[in-house]
Design a protein around this motif. Structure first.
Motif, PDB file in Angstrom:
ATOM      1  N   VAL A 167       0.835  -1.209   0.000  1.00 30.51           N
ATOM      2  CA  VAL A 167       0.000   0.000   0.000  1.00 30.51           C
ATOM      3  C   VAL A 167       0.870   1.259   0.000  1.00 30.51           C
ATOM      4  O   VAL A 167       0.657   2.173  -0.802  1.00 30.51           O
ATOM      5  CB  VAL A 167      -0.970   0.006   1.202  1.00 30.51           C
ATOM      6  CG1 VAL A 167      -1.653   1.355   1.350  1.00 30.51           C
ATOM      7  CG2 VAL A 167      -2.002  -1.099   1.055  1.00 30.51           C
ATOM      8  N   PHE A 168       1.874   1.315   0.869  1.00 28.84           N
ATOM      9  CA  PHE A 168       2.709   2.512   0.964  1.00 28.84           C
ATOM     10  C   PHE A 168       3.530   2.717  -0.309  1.00 28.84           C
ATOM     11  O   PHE A 168       3.682   3.842  -0.771  1.00 28.84           O
ATOM     12  CB  PHE A 168       3.623   2.442   2.188  1.00 28.84           C
ATOM     13  CG  PHE A 168       2.952   2.884   3.455  1.00 28.84           C
ATOM     14  CD1 PHE A 168       3.311   4.062   4.079  1.00 28.84           C
ATOM     15  CD2 PHE A 168       1.952   2.129   4.033  1.00 28.84           C
ATOM     16  CE1 PHE A 168       2.692   4.482   5.243  1.00 28.84           C
ATOM     17  CE2 PHE A 168       1.326   2.529   5.193  1.00 28.84           C
ATOM     18  CZ  PHE A 168       1.690   3.714   5.803  1.00 28.84           C
ATOM     19  N   GLU A 169       4.055   1.633  -0.892  1.00 30.55           N
ATOM     20  CA  GLU A 169       4.844   1.768  -2.121  1.00 30.55           C
ATOM     21  C   GLU A 169       3.971   2.179  -3.306  1.00 30.55           C
ATOM     22  O   GLU A 169       4.428   2.883  -4.198  1.00 30.55           O
ATOM     23  CB  GLU A 169       5.574   0.467  -2.420  1.00 30.55           C
ATOM     24  CG  GLU A 169       6.717   0.213  -1.460  1.00 30.55           C
ATOM     25  CD  GLU A 169       7.331  -1.171  -1.609  1.00 30.55           C
ATOM     26  OE1 GLU A 169       7.093  -1.821  -2.644  1.00 30.55           O
ATOM     27  OE2 GLU A 169       8.031  -1.592  -0.683  1.00 30.55           O
ATOM     28  N   THR A 170       2.715   1.755  -3.314  1.00 31.89           N
ATOM     29  CA  THR A 170       1.820   2.053  -4.421  1.00 31.89           C
ATOM     30  C   THR A 170       1.113   3.396  -4.268  1.00 31.89           C
ATOM     31  O   THR A 170       1.010   4.170  -5.223  1.00 31.89           O
ATOM     32  CB  THR A 170       0.755   0.943  -4.568  1.00 31.89           C
ATOM     33  OG1 THR A 170       1.426  -0.312  -4.673  1.00 31.89           O
ATOM     34  CG2 THR A 170      -0.109   1.161  -5.788  1.00 31.89           C
ATOM     35  N   LEU A 171       0.618   3.681  -3.076  1.00 27.54           N
ATOM     36  CA  LEU A 171      -0.224   4.862  -2.860  1.00 27.54           C
ATOM     37  C   LEU A 171       0.409   5.940  -1.982  1.00 27.54           C
ATOM     38  O   LEU A 171      -0.165   7.012  -1.832  1.00 27.54           O
ATOM     39  CB  LEU A 171      -1.547   4.435  -2.207  1.00 27.54           C
ATOM     40  CG  LEU A 171      -2.377   3.413  -2.977  1.00 27.54           C
ATOM     41  CD1 LEU A 171      -3.569   2.969  -2.139  1.00 27.54           C
ATOM     42  CD2 LEU A 171      -2.820   3.977  -4.303  1.00 27.54           C
ATOM     43  N   GLY A 172       1.539   5.642  -1.371  1.00 26.57           N
ATOM     44  CA  GLY A 172       2.120   6.531  -0.372  1.00 26.57           C
ATOM     45  C   GLY A 172       2.677   7.828  -0.928  1.00 26.57           C
ATOM     46  O   GLY A 172       3.005   7.947  -2.108  1.00 26.57           O
ATOM     47  N   ASP A 173       2.755   8.802  -0.038  1.00 25.65           N
ATOM     48  CA  ASP A 173       3.404  10.074  -0.320  1.00 25.65           C
ATOM     49  C   ASP A 173       4.819   9.988   0.241  1.00 25.65           C
ATOM     50  O   ASP A 173       5.092   9.220   1.157  1.00 25.65           O
ATOM     51  CB  ASP A 173       2.650  11.222   0.367  1.00 25.65           C
ATOM     52  CG  ASP A 173       1.204  11.305  -0.086  1.00 25.65           C
ATOM     53  OD1 ASP A 173       0.978  11.282  -1.308  1.00 25.65           O
ATOM     54  OD2 ASP A 173       0.314  11.363   0.774  1.00 25.65           O
ATOM     55  N   SER A 174       5.690  10.810  -0.273  1.00 25.24           N
ATOM     56  CA  SER A 174       7.085  10.800   0.150  1.00 25.24           C
ATOM     57  C   SER A 174       7.390  12.075   0.923  1.00 25.24           C
ATOM     58  O   SER A 174       6.904  13.153   0.578  1.00 25.24           O
ATOM     59  CB  SER A 174       7.981  10.708  -1.093  1.00 25.24           C
ATOM     60  OG  SER A 174       9.321  10.753  -0.740  1.00 25.24           O
ATOM     61  N   ALA A 175       8.198  11.934   1.968  1.00 22.53           N
ATOM     62  CA  ALA A 175       8.634  13.103   2.732  1.00 22.53           C
ATOM     63  C   ALA A 175      10.080  12.905   3.162  1.00 22.53           C
ATOM     64  O   ALA A 175      10.503  11.793   3.470  1.00 22.53           O
ATOM     65  CB  ALA A 175       7.751  13.318   3.959  1.00 22.53           C
ATOM     66  N   GLN A 176      10.797  14.003   3.168  1.00 19.02           N
ATOM     67  CA  GLN A 176      12.162  13.991   3.683  1.00 19.02           C
ATOM     68  C   GLN A 176      12.097  14.466   5.123  1.00 19.02           C
ATOM     69  O   GLN A 176      11.513  15.511   5.405  1.00 19.02           O
ATOM     70  CB  GLN A 176      13.051  14.922   2.854  1.00 19.02           C
ATOM     71  CG  GLN A 176      14.504  14.850   3.224  1.00 19.02           C
ATOM     72  CD  GLN A 176      15.114  13.497   2.882  1.00 19.02           C
ATOM     73  OE1 GLN A 176      14.926  12.967   1.801  1.00 19.02           O
ATOM     74  NE2 GLN A 176      15.846  12.933   3.829  1.00 19.02           N
ATOM     75  N   ILE A 177      12.660  13.681   6.033  1.00 16.42           N
ATOM     76  CA  ILE A 177      12.668  14.043   7.445  1.00 16.42           C
ATOM     77  C   ILE A 177      14.092  14.401   7.833  1.00 16.42           C
ATOM     78  O   ILE A 177      15.034  13.668   7.512  1.00 16.42           O
ATOM     79  CB  ILE A 177      12.128  12.895   8.317  1.00 16.42           C
ATOM     80  CG1 ILE A 177      10.684  12.576   7.916  1.00 16.42           C
ATOM     81  CG2 ILE A 177      12.212  13.257   9.799  1.00 16.42           C
ATOM     82  CD1 ILE A 177      10.074  11.389   8.635  1.00 16.42           C
ATOM     83  N   GLU A 178      14.239  15.534   8.481  1.00 11.90           N
ATOM     84  CA  GLU A 178      15.543  16.023   8.893  1.00 11.90           C
ATOM     85  C   GLU A 178      16.345  14.917   9.586  1.00 11.90           C
ATOM     86  O   GLU A 178      15.838  14.224  10.461  1.00 11.90           O
ATOM     87  CB  GLU A 178      15.342  17.200   9.847  1.00 11.90           C
ATOM     88  CG  GLU A 178      16.595  17.865  10.314  1.00 11.90           C
ATOM     89  CD  GLU A 178      16.326  19.045  11.221  1.00 11.90           C
ATOM     90  OE1 GLU A 178      17.294  19.638  11.694  1.00 11.90           O
ATOM     91  OE2 GLU A 178      15.144  19.373  11.471  1.00 11.90           O
ATOM     92  N   GLY A 179      17.572  14.756   9.148  1.00  8.95           N
ATOM     93  CA  GLY A 179      18.452  13.753   9.738  1.00  8.95           C
ATOM     94  C   GLY A 179      18.401  12.397   9.061  1.00  8.95           C
ATOM     95  O   GLY A 179      19.195  11.518   9.383  1.00  8.95           O
ATOM     96  N   ARG A 180      17.483  12.221   8.125  1.00  3.48           N
ATOM     97  CA  ARG A 180      17.357  10.955   7.399  1.00  3.48           C
ATOM     98  C   ARG A 180      17.961  11.106   6.009  1.00  3.48           C
ATOM     99  O   ARG A 180      17.687  12.091   5.321  1.00  3.48           O
ATOM    100  CB  ARG A 180      15.889  10.532   7.253  1.00  3.48           C
ATOM    101  CG  ARG A 180      15.135  10.383   8.551  1.00  3.48           C
ATOM    102  CD  ARG A 180      15.489   9.043   9.175  1.00  3.48           C
ATOM    103  NE  ARG A 180      14.982   8.938  10.524  1.00  3.48           N
ATOM    104  CZ  ARG A 180      14.005   8.151  10.886  1.00  3.48           C
ATOM    105  NH1 ARG A 180      13.386   7.404   9.994  1.00  3.48           N
ATOM    106  NH2 ARG A 180      13.642   8.089  12.154  1.00  3.48           N
ATOM    107  N   ALA A 181      18.734  10.124   5.603  1.00  3.86           N
ATOM    108  CA  ALA A 181      19.347  10.157   4.274  1.00  3.86           C
ATOM    109  C   ALA A 181      18.334   9.864   3.180  1.00  3.86           C
ATOM    110  O   ALA A 181      18.404  10.430   2.091  1.00  3.86           O
ATOM    111  CB  ALA A 181      20.500   9.167   4.211  1.00  3.86           C
ATOM    112  N   GLU A 182      17.386   8.972   3.471  1.00  4.37           N
ATOM    113  CA  GLU A 182      16.408   8.546   2.475  1.00  4.37           C
ATOM    114  C   GLU A 182      15.019   9.097   2.813  1.00  4.37           C
ATOM    115  O   GLU A 182      14.669   9.221   3.983  1.00  4.37           O
ATOM    116  CB  GLU A 182      16.326   7.017   2.449  1.00  4.37           C
ATOM    117  CG  GLU A 182      17.616   6.341   2.032  1.00  4.37           C
ATOM    118  CD  GLU A 182      17.985   6.617   0.584  1.00  4.37           C
ATOM    119  OE1 GLU A 182      17.065   6.644  -0.259  1.00  4.37           O
ATOM    120  OE2 GLU A 182      19.173   6.817   0.310  1.00  4.37           O
TER     121      GLU A 182
END
Length: 106
Positions: free
Chosen positions: A14-29
């Motif tokens: 579900v997350f890979e198909t329908l999810g939104d993406s966000a960059q979170i401070e301190g995370r590389a990915e």
């Protein structure tokens, strides 16, 4: 196989198909989740309120080390609520998901 393992497999799809993406401070990915921004203020009777609580729901496994005050950049068009937010709090749902409660950055 345990129930939570099955749900985790479903969440992956579900997350890979329908999810939104966000960059979170301190995370590389970037982190996948479900972004919601109730731009229409809730009503109590005839009184309009200014309550708006943007949320980005992620899987518990992606929430490790997150703390209040981190910057979360939601990768969506501005009219859909994309942009930079501050993380106000984390609300675990008990269902393997955690809601990141956000506030729009000025």
């Amino acid at each position: 196989m345990a129930f939570r393992d099955l749900i985790e497999d479903i969440d992956d799809v579900v997350f890979e198909t329908l999810g939104d993406s966000a960059q979170i401070e301190g995370r590389a990915e970037p982190v996948l989740g479900m972004f919601m921004a109730p731009w229409k203020a809730p009503q109590f009777g005839k009184t309009q309120t200014a309550i708006r609580e943007p949320r980005f729901e992620i899987r518990v496994r992606d929430s490790d080390g997150l703390i209040k005050g981190l910057r979360v950049t939601v990768d969506l068009p501005v009219l859909d609520g994309g942009g930079e937010y501050d993380l106000l709090q984390l609300e675990p749902g008990g269902d393997g998901l955690v809601a990141l409660i956000l506030r729009k950055r000025p």
